[in-house]
Design a protein around this motif. Structure first.
Motif, mmCIF file in Angstrom:
data_model
loop_
_atom_site.group_PDB
_atom_site.id
_atom_site.type_symbol
_atom_site.label_atom_id
_atom_site.label_comp_id
_atom_site.label_asym_id
_atom_site.label_seq_id
_atom_site.Cartn_x
_atom_site.Cartn_y
_atom_site.Cartn_z
ATOM 1 N N TYR A 201 35.615 35.798 43.147
ATOM 2 C CA TYR A 201 36.662 36.809 43.335
ATOM 3 C C TYR A 201 36.251 37.788 44.423
ATOM 4 C CZ TYR A 201 40.066 40.469 42.214
ATOM 5 O OH TYR A 201 41.070 41.405 42.278
ATOM 6 N N SER A 203 37.769 41.348 46.470
ATOM 7 C CA SER A 203 38.778 42.401 46.432
ATOM 8 C C SER A 203 38.272 43.605 47.214
ATOM 9 C CB SER A 203 39.095 42.794 44.992
ATOM 10 O OG SER A 203 40.238 43.623 44.940
ATOM 11 N N LYS A 209 37.171 44.579 51.936
ATOM 12 C CA LYS A 209 37.197 43.405 51.063
ATOM 13 C C LYS A 209 35.809 42.780 50.984
ATOM 14 C CE LYS A 209 40.884 41.501 50.142
ATOM 15 N NZ LYS A 209 42.213 40.864 50.095
ATOM 16 N N THR A 214 31.639 39.478 38.652
ATOM 17 C CA THR A 214 32.588 39.386 37.537
ATOM 18 C C THR A 214 31.923 38.988 36.221
ATOM 19 O OG1 THR A 214 33.090 37.077 38.117
ATOM 20 C CG2 THR A 214 34.505 38.787 39.082
ATOM 21 N N LYS A 258 41.365 41.611 36.250
ATOM 22 C CA LYS A 258 41.990 42.935 36.133
ATOM 23 C C LYS A 258 40.996 43.975 35.610
ATOM 24 C CE LYS A 258 46.056 41.841 37.641
ATOM 25 N NZ LYS A 258 46.507 42.348 38.968
ATOM 26 N N THR A 260 37.765 43.880 36.223
ATOM 27 C CA THR A 260 36.920 44.147 37.386
ATOM 28 C C THR A 260 37.610 45.109 38.346
ATOM 29 O OG1 THR A 260 35.841 41.989 37.205
ATOM 30 C CG2 THR A 260 35.748 43.079 39.345
ATOM 31 N N ASP A 261 38.901 44.901 38.571
ATOM 32 C CA ASP A 261 39.661 45.800 39.448
ATOM 33 C C ASP A 261 39.668 47.225 38.900
ATOM 34 O OD1 ASP A 261 40.288 43.842 41.282
ATOM 35 O OD2 ASP A 261 42.260 43.401 40.422
ATOM 36 N N LYS A 265 37.980 50.649 40.669
ATOM 37 C CA LYS A 265 38.815 51.820 40.942
ATOM 38 C C LYS A 265 38.156 53.084 40.404
ATOM 39 C CE LYS A 265 43.480 53.700 40.368
ATOM 40 N NZ LYS A 265 44.838 53.484 39.785
#
Length: 296
Positions: A201, A203, A209, A214, A258, A260-261, A265
Motif C-alpha cells: 500500500y 499513500s 506518496k 500496514t 482505512k 492505516t490512513d 492523518k
C-alpha cells in the motif's frame, strides 16, 4: 567482541543514567553542540526532509526547526539512558497520560489493543503506561546486534511489566496470548518505511506518496483488536503527556488500509503543530520516486 564492547561502554552509560536531571540536560546541551554544530550528524537528511514536506517555509524557519529538533533528539537519547536507573515514582511523574481511562474502558469490554504511535515526542518512555493499566504490554522492536545491550533494553522494559518482541515473533506471541485469553496492549511505531518492493500500500504522508507499513492494521484485524493512537505532547524539558485516540473498537469492520490512513492523518496533525519533535533523521520519503503505477 560484543561482550568486550558491553563491558567497556556499560559503565559510562550507568554513570550518565545516575546524573540528576539538571546535569543530564547540561550534558545534553554539550552533546547537541557536537552532534549538530561540529559533526552535523545527518543534518543534510533532516533539512532535506523538512524542505520536502514544508515547501512553504523559509530557509530561516527550516534552520530553526532543525536546531530545535537536534536539541530534542539529544534530550531523548539521554532520557533513554536515564531509563536504566530512574525510579518508578520519578518516571510516572514525568510521563503522564491525560486519558488512561480510555484503555481501562476497553479492558472492561474485553478488548485487546493495537496501540499505534509515531517516532514523535518521547516514545521511549511510553512503557510507563503499564503502571496504570492491567493489559499485558508488548512492544515491537528491532533486535540490537549486540546481544548484551539487547538484554539490557529488555531488562529496562521488564521493570515496568513491558515485553519487547521482534517483528518475526509478533504474530506467534500475540496469537498464543489470544488463545490463552490474555488481554494485551501492543505498541507499534507504525510510521516507519517498509521496503518499496514489499509494500502492499502506498499513500500520502505529509503530502508525499510513500509506501506504508500496514502490519499493525493486519494483525489488529486478524485478532479483532481495538486500534488506538497515542499522541505525545512535550510539556517542558523532561516532562511529557500522552493522549489516547480511539481509531476503532471494531477493526474487522474497516475496509483495508482505512485504519492505516486514519493513523497517518493523526501523525500528520501532531507534526504540523510542533514539527521539531518528529524524528527527521530517518529517510522516510526515500522511496517517493518509486511509486507503482497502480498507486498513482
Amino acid at each position: 567482541m560484543q561482550l568486550i564492547a558491553y563491558i567497556i561502554i556499560y559503565p559510562f552509560l550507568w554513570l550518565i543514567s545516575i546524573l540528576p536531571f539538571r546535569l543530564l540536560y547540561m550534558f545534553s546541551d554539550v552533546l547537541y553542540f557536537f552532534l549538530y554544530k561540529v559533526f552535523g550528524y545527518r543534518k543534510s537528511t533532516v533539512k532535506s526532509n523538512l524542505r520536502l514536506v514544508f515547501p512553504e517555509k523559509t530557509e530561516k524557519e527550516i534552520i530553526d526547526i532543525t536546531s530545535k529538533f537536534y536539541h530534542h533528539l539529544c534530550d531523548m537519547m539521554l532520557e533513554a539512558i536515564k531509563s536504566m536507573t530512574i525510579s518508578k515514582s520519578q518516571i510516572i511523574k514525568r510521563y503522564t497520560f491525560s486519558n488512561s481511562d480510555l484503555i481501562l474502558d476497553l479492558e472492561k469490554k474485553n478488548k485487546s489493543i493495537m496501540l499505534m504511535g509515531a517516532h514523535y515526542g518521547s516514545w521511549e518512555w511510553l512503557f510507563v503506561l503499564q503502571n496504570h493499566i492491567n493489559h499485558k504490554g508488548y512492544a515491537v522492536y528491532k533486535r540490537l546486534k549486540n546481544k548484551y545491550f539487547d538484554r539490557l533494553i529488555k531488562r529496562i522494559r521488564a521493570k515496568h511489566n513491558s515485553t519487547l518482541i521482534t517483528t518475526k515473533e509478533t504474530y506467534r506471541v500475540l496469537s498464543k496470548a489470544k488463545r490463552n485469553g490474555e488481554l494485551t496492549i501492543n505498541g507499534f511505531a507504525a510510521d516507519q518505511s517498509p521496503k518499496a518492493k514489499k509494500a502492499s500500500y502506498w499513500s500520502n504522508f505529509m503530502g508525499i506518496k510513500v509506501p506504508m507499513y500496514t502490519g499493525a492494521e493486519i494483525i489488529a484485524k486478524r485478532m479483532d483488536m481495538a486500534v488506538v493512537f497515542f499522541s505525545v505532547k512535550r510539556i517542558k524539558r523532561g516532562y511529557y503527556q500522552a493522549t489516547f485516540h480511539t481509531i476503532t473498537e471494531d477493526s474487522k469492520s474497516f475496509e483495508d488500509f482505512k485504519i492505516t490512513d486514519a493513523f497517518f492523518k493523526l501523525v500528520e496533525e501532531q507534526i504540523y503543530k510542533a514539527p521539531q519533535y518528529y524524528l527527521w533523521t530517518h529517510k522516510r520519503w526515500k522511496h517517493r520516486d518509486k511509486v507503482p503505477e497502480k498507486f498513482l
